[in-house]
Design a protein around this motif. Structure first.
Motif, PDB file in Angstrom:
ATOM      1  N   LEU A  62       0.827  -1.210   0.000  1.00 41.06           N
ATOM      2  CA  LEU A  62       0.000   0.000   0.000  1.00 41.06           C
ATOM      3  C   LEU A  62       0.863   1.262   0.000  1.00 41.06           C
ATOM      4  O   LEU A  62       0.577   2.225  -0.720  1.00 41.06           O
ATOM      5  N   ILE A  63       1.925   1.246   0.794  1.00 43.83           N
ATOM      6  CA  ILE A  63       2.833   2.404   0.869  1.00 43.83           C
ATOM      7  C   ILE A  63       3.544   2.592  -0.469  1.00 43.83           C
ATOM      8  O   ILE A  63       3.651   3.713  -0.975  1.00 43.83           O
ATOM      9  N   ALA A  64       4.016   1.499  -1.055  1.00 47.81           N
ATOM     10  CA  ALA A  64       4.696   1.581  -2.351  1.00 47.81           C
ATOM     11  C   ALA A  64       3.750   2.115  -3.417  1.00 47.81           C
ATOM     12  O   ALA A  64       4.133   2.953  -4.239  1.00 47.81           O
ATOM     13  N   ARG A  65       2.502   1.652  -3.401  1.00 49.80           N
ATOM     14  CA  ARG A  65       1.508   2.110  -4.373  1.00 49.80           C
ATOM     15  C   ARG A  65       1.291   3.626  -4.237  1.00 49.80           C
ATOM     16  O   ARG A  65       1.239   4.357  -5.219  1.00 49.80           O
ATOM     17  N   VAL A  68       4.350   5.576  -5.592  1.00 44.02           N
ATOM     18  CA  VAL A  68       4.352   5.614  -7.056  1.00 44.02           C
ATOM     19  C   VAL A  68       3.277   6.577  -7.554  1.00 44.02           C
ATOM     20  O   VAL A  68       3.503   7.333  -8.512  1.00 44.02           O
ATOM     21  N   LYS A  69       2.128   6.586  -6.914  1.00 46.06           N
ATOM     22  CA  LYS A  69       1.052   7.508  -7.296  1.00 46.06           C
ATOM     23  C   LYS A  69       1.520   8.964  -7.172  1.00 46.06           C
ATOM     24  O   LYS A  69       1.297   9.785  -8.062  1.00 46.06           O
ATOM     25  N   LEU A  70       2.197   9.276  -6.059  1.00 42.73           N
ATOM     26  CA  LEU A  70       2.723  10.637  -5.865  1.00 42.73           C
ATOM     27  C   LEU A  70       3.777  10.967  -6.923  1.00 42.73           C
ATOM     28  O   LEU A  70       3.810  12.078  -7.451  1.00 42.73           O
ATOM     29  N   LYS A  72       4.059   9.711  -9.946  1.00 46.63           N
ATOM     30  CA  LYS A  72       3.378   9.906 -11.236  1.00 46.63           C
ATOM     31  C   LYS A  72       2.714  11.276 -11.304  1.00 46.63           C
ATOM     32  O   LYS A  72       2.600  11.868 -12.378  1.00 46.63           O
ATOM     33  N   GLY A  73       2.303  11.797 -10.154  1.00 41.33           N
ATOM     34  CA  GLY A  73       1.680  13.115 -10.096  1.00 41.33           C
ATOM     35  C   GLY A  73       2.678  14.259 -10.134  1.00 41.33           C
ATOM     36  O   GLY A  73       2.302  15.417 -10.105  1.00 41.33           O
ATOM     37  N   GLY A  74       3.968  13.930 -10.167  1.00 40.26           N
ATOM     38  CA  GLY A  74       4.981  14.972 -10.302  1.00 40.26           C
ATOM     39  C   GLY A  74       5.663  15.381  -9.008  1.00 40.26           C
ATOM     40  O   GLY A  74       6.444  16.325  -8.999  1.00 40.26           O
ATOM     41  N   ASP A  75       5.398  14.687  -7.910  1.00 37.63           N
ATOM     42  CA  ASP A  75       6.045  15.007  -6.633  1.00 37.63           C
ATOM     43  C   ASP A  75       7.528  14.632  -6.739  1.00 37.63           C
ATOM     44  O   ASP A  75       7.882  13.455  -6.811  1.00 37.63           O
ATOM     45  N   LEU A  76       8.393  15.656  -6.768  1.00 38.94           N
ATOM     46  CA  LEU A  76       9.825  15.418  -6.964  1.00 38.94           C
ATOM     47  C   LEU A  76      10.454  14.594  -5.847  1.00 38.94           C
ATOM     48  O   LEU A  76      11.339  13.775  -6.094  1.00 38.94           O
ATOM     49  N   ARG A  77      10.006  14.790  -4.610  1.00 34.02           N
ATOM     50  CA  ARG A  77      10.556  13.992  -3.510  1.00 34.02           C
ATOM     51  C   ARG A  77      10.180  12.522  -3.669  1.00 34.02           C
ATOM     52  O   ARG A  77      10.982  11.639  -3.390  1.00 34.02           O
ATOM     53  N   ALA A  78       8.954  12.257  -4.126  1.00 28.42           N
ATOM     54  CA  ALA A  78       8.515  10.883  -4.347  1.00 28.42           C
ATOM     55  C   ALA A  78       9.291  10.253  -5.502  1.00 28.42           C
ATOM     56  O   ALA A  78       9.680   9.088  -5.442  1.00 28.42           O
ATOM     57  N   ILE A  79       9.521  11.041  -6.557  1.00 25.98           N
ATOM     58  CA  ILE A  79      10.304  10.544  -7.695  1.00 25.98           C
ATOM     59  C   ILE A  79      11.705  10.174  -7.232  1.00 25.98           C
ATOM     60  O   ILE A  79      12.223   9.097  -7.543  1.00 25.98           O
TER      61      ILE A  79
END
Length: 108
Positions: A62-65, A68-70, A72-79
């Motif tokens: 769930l955390i990994a999903r 990845v969602k963040l 894909k939305g352009g969150d640079l920290r998540a990328i």
């Protein structure tokens, strides 16, 4: 210091230290410390991450999903976190130059 003197050789009768001031084997320097078997935060986090919900999906999935969602939305920290987890965080390398570097009239 205000008339108080201390001696390293003086030992309290209830002390659990030897004559050199070291702890005697089998005694604790912190008897009121964390209780035995209380576990650590890391142990508890691992237990919770491995837990599954009603659909059978683990918390880790769930955390990994969500990560990845963040991303894909352009969150640079998540990328960055995704790439660091997949490839490892990049290490800074030092470049050494054995010959002088010339930039116009400037020689470094």
């Amino acid at each position: 210091m205000h008339g108080i003197t201390f001696s390293v050789n003086e030992q309290d009768e209830t002390s659990e230290r030897d004559t050199q001031g070291r702890w005697v084997a089998g005694t604790s320097g912190n008897p009121a410390g964390r209780p035995v078997g209380s576990g650590s935060i890391v142990t508890e986090l691992r237990r919770l991450i491995d837990e599954t919900d009603s659909s059978g999906e683990t918390s880790a999935a769930l955390i990994a999903r969500q990560l990845v969602k963040l991303a894909k939305g352009g969150d640079l920290r998540a990328i960055k976190e995704c790439f660091d987890r997949l490839d490892g965080s990049p290490r800074q390398t030092a470049v050494t130059i054995s010959e002088p570097f010339t930039f116009g009239k400037i020689v470094l």
